[in-house]
Motif scaffolding. Structure first.
Motif, PDB file in Angstrom:
ATOM      1  N   ARG A   1      12.660   1.801   1.321  1.00  0.00           N
ATOM      2  CA  ARG A   1      12.499   2.485   2.609  1.00  0.00           C
ATOM      3  C   ARG A   1      11.072   3.016   2.796  1.00  0.00           C
ATOM      4  O   ARG A   1      10.551   3.009   3.912  1.00  0.00           O
ATOM      5  CB  ARG A   1      13.512   3.628   2.708  1.00  0.00           C
ATOM      6  CG  ARG A   1      13.580   4.242   4.084  1.00  0.00           C
ATOM      7  CD  ARG A   1      14.742   5.177   4.218  1.00  0.00           C
ATOM      8  NE  ARG A   1      16.020   4.512   4.275  1.00  0.00           N
ATOM      9  CZ  ARG A   1      16.541   3.965   5.376  1.00  0.00           C
ATOM     10  NH1 ARG A   1      15.870   4.019   6.493  1.00  0.00           N
ATOM     11  NH2 ARG A   1      17.706   3.399   5.361  1.00  0.00           N
TER      12      ARG A   1
ATOM     13  N   SER B   1      21.162  -1.012   2.800  1.00  0.00           N
ATOM     14  CA  SER B   1      20.274  -2.178   2.812  1.00  0.00           C
ATOM     15  C   SER B   1      20.383  -2.928   4.132  1.00  0.00           C
ATOM     16  O   SER B   1      19.374  -3.378   4.686  1.00  0.00           O
ATOM     17  CB  SER B   1      20.610  -3.123   1.664  1.00  0.00           C
ATOM     18  OG  SER B   1      20.246  -2.557   0.438  1.00  0.00           O
TER      19      SER B   1
ATOM     20  N   ASP C   1      25.044  -1.363   0.033  1.00  0.00           N
ATOM     21  CA  ASP C   1      24.917  -2.546   0.891  1.00  0.00           C
ATOM     22  C   ASP C   1      24.716  -2.145   2.352  1.00  0.00           C
ATOM     23  O   ASP C   1      23.916  -2.756   3.061  1.00  0.00           O
ATOM     24  CB  ASP C   1      26.171  -3.426   0.780  1.00  0.00           C
ATOM     25  CG  ASP C   1      26.201  -4.204  -0.528  1.00  0.00           C
ATOM     26  OD1 ASP C   1      25.153  -4.267  -1.213  1.00  0.00           O
ATOM     27  OD2 ASP C   1      27.277  -4.746  -0.862  1.00  0.00           O
TER      28      ASP C   1
ATOM     29  N   ASN D   1      17.417  -3.557   6.715  1.00  0.00           N
ATOM     30  CA  ASN D   1      17.084  -4.916   7.153  1.00  0.00           C
ATOM     31  C   ASN D   1      17.178  -5.053   8.677  1.00  0.00           C
ATOM     32  O   ASN D   1      16.382  -5.758   9.300  1.00  0.00           O
ATOM     33  CB  ASN D   1      17.990  -5.947   6.481  1.00  0.00           C
ATOM     34  CG  ASN D   1      17.551  -6.241   5.061  1.00  0.00           C
ATOM     35  OD1 ASN D   1      16.435  -5.921   4.660  1.00  0.00           O
ATOM     36  ND2 ASN D   1      18.438  -6.831   4.281  1.00  0.00           N
TER      37      ASN D   1
ATOM     38  N   HIS E   1      13.830  -3.836  -0.235  1.00  0.00           N
ATOM     39  CA  HIS E   1      14.738  -2.792   0.264  1.00  0.00           C
ATOM     40  C   HIS E   1      14.200  -1.395  -0.046  1.00  0.00           C
ATOM     41  O   HIS E   1      14.986  -0.467  -0.237  1.00  0.00           O
ATOM     42  CB  HIS E   1      16.151  -2.961  -0.306  1.00  0.00           C
ATOM     43  CG  HIS E   1      16.759  -4.271   0.061  1.00  0.00           C
ATOM     44  ND1 HIS E   1      18.006  -4.397   0.559  1.00  0.00           N
ATOM     45  CD2 HIS E   1      16.288  -5.530   0.013  1.00  0.00           C
ATOM     46  CE1 HIS E   1      18.284  -5.670   0.794  1.00  0.00           C
ATOM     47  NE2 HIS E   1      17.235  -6.373   0.468  1.00  0.00           N
TER      48      HIS E   1
END
Length: 201
Positions: free
Chosen positions: A165, A22, A19, A26, A163
Motif C-alpha cells: 500500500r 489485495s 485477499d 488492485n 501489494h
C-alpha cells in the motif's frame, strides 16, 4: 496430528481478509491507471496541436526573415541606384536635370517603401518567435506531465505486483504533479519549473 477445525476456519478467514485487501488495492491501482491513461490521452491531443502550431510559427518566422532579407537587398539596390543617379545628375546639363529628378524621386520612394516593408517583416518575424516561445512553454508542461505520469504508472504496476500500500501512496506524488502540469498546459496556467525543464532539455 489433529486438525483443529476452529483454527482452520480462523486461518481461512484471515486469508479472505488479506485477499479482500489485495483486491481493493488492485482495484484502486486499476482505476488510477485508467484515469491517468485517459488524462494522458487528452493531454497528448492538445500537445500534438501545440507542436503543430510551433512548427507553423517556425516556418512563418523563416519565411518572414527570408522576405526581410529580400527587402533589405532591394532597399540597398535602390539606395545604390539613387546614389548613382544623384552623382550622374550633378554632372549633367540643366536641360537633363528634370529626367534625373524624376528617376531620383522614384528610387527614393522605392527605397522608403522597401525599408517600411522590411520593418513590417521584422515585426512579423519577432511575433512568430514570441508565438513559438509561448507554445514551447506549454509543450514543456505537457512533456513534464507525460514523464511524471509514466513514473506514476510504473510505480502503480509495481504496487499491483507487490501489494504494498505504501507504494500506492508513493505513486500518488508523481500522479499529483503530473496532473498539475497537464492541467497547466490545458488551461494555460503559468506553472513551469524552469530549472527542471532546463535539466531535461
Amino acid at each position: 496430528m489433529e486438525i483443529d477445525p476452529i483454527e482452520t476456519l480462523e486461518q481461512m478467514e484471515e486469508g479472505r481478509t488479506a485477499d479482500r485487501a489485495s483486491m481493493r488495492l488492485n482495484m484502486l491501482v486499476a482505476i488510477t491507471v485508467a484515469i491517468l491513461a485517459t488524462f494522458m490521452g487528452i493531454c497528448k491531443v492538445k500537445d500534438d496541436n501545440i507542436v503543430q502550431s510551433m512548427q507553423q510559427a517556425q516556418a512563418n518566422k523563416l519565411d518572414h526573415w527570408a522576405f526581410y532579407q529580400a527587402r533589405n537587398i532591394r532597399e540597398e539596390v535602390a539606395k545604390s541606384t539613387l546614389l548613382q543617379l544623384r552623382l550622374a545628375a550633378a554632372a549633367r546639363p540643366a536641360g537633363e536635370q528634370n529626367g534625373y529628378a524624376q528617376a531620383i524621386s522614384e528610387y527614393e520612394k522605392l527605397a522608403t517603401d522597401q525599408e517600411k516593408k522590411k520593418d513590417e517583416l521584422k515585426a512579423l518575424a519577432d511575433q512568430d518567435q514570441k508565438d513559438y516561445d509561448a507554445a514551447n512553454f506549454r509543450d514543456d508542461q505537457f512533456d513534464l506531465s507525460d514523464a511524471l505520469i509514466a513514473i506514476a504508472i510504473s510505480l502503480l504496476a509495481v504496487t499491483a505486483l507487490t501489494h504494498q500500500r505504501w507504494l500506492y501512496v508513493l505513486a500518488l506524488i508523481p500522479t499529483g504533479f503530473g496532473i498539475l502540469m497537464g492541467l497547466s498546459g490545458l488551461i494555460g496556467w503559468s506553472v513551469h519549473p524552469d530549472g527542471l525543464i532546463r535539466l531535461l532539455s
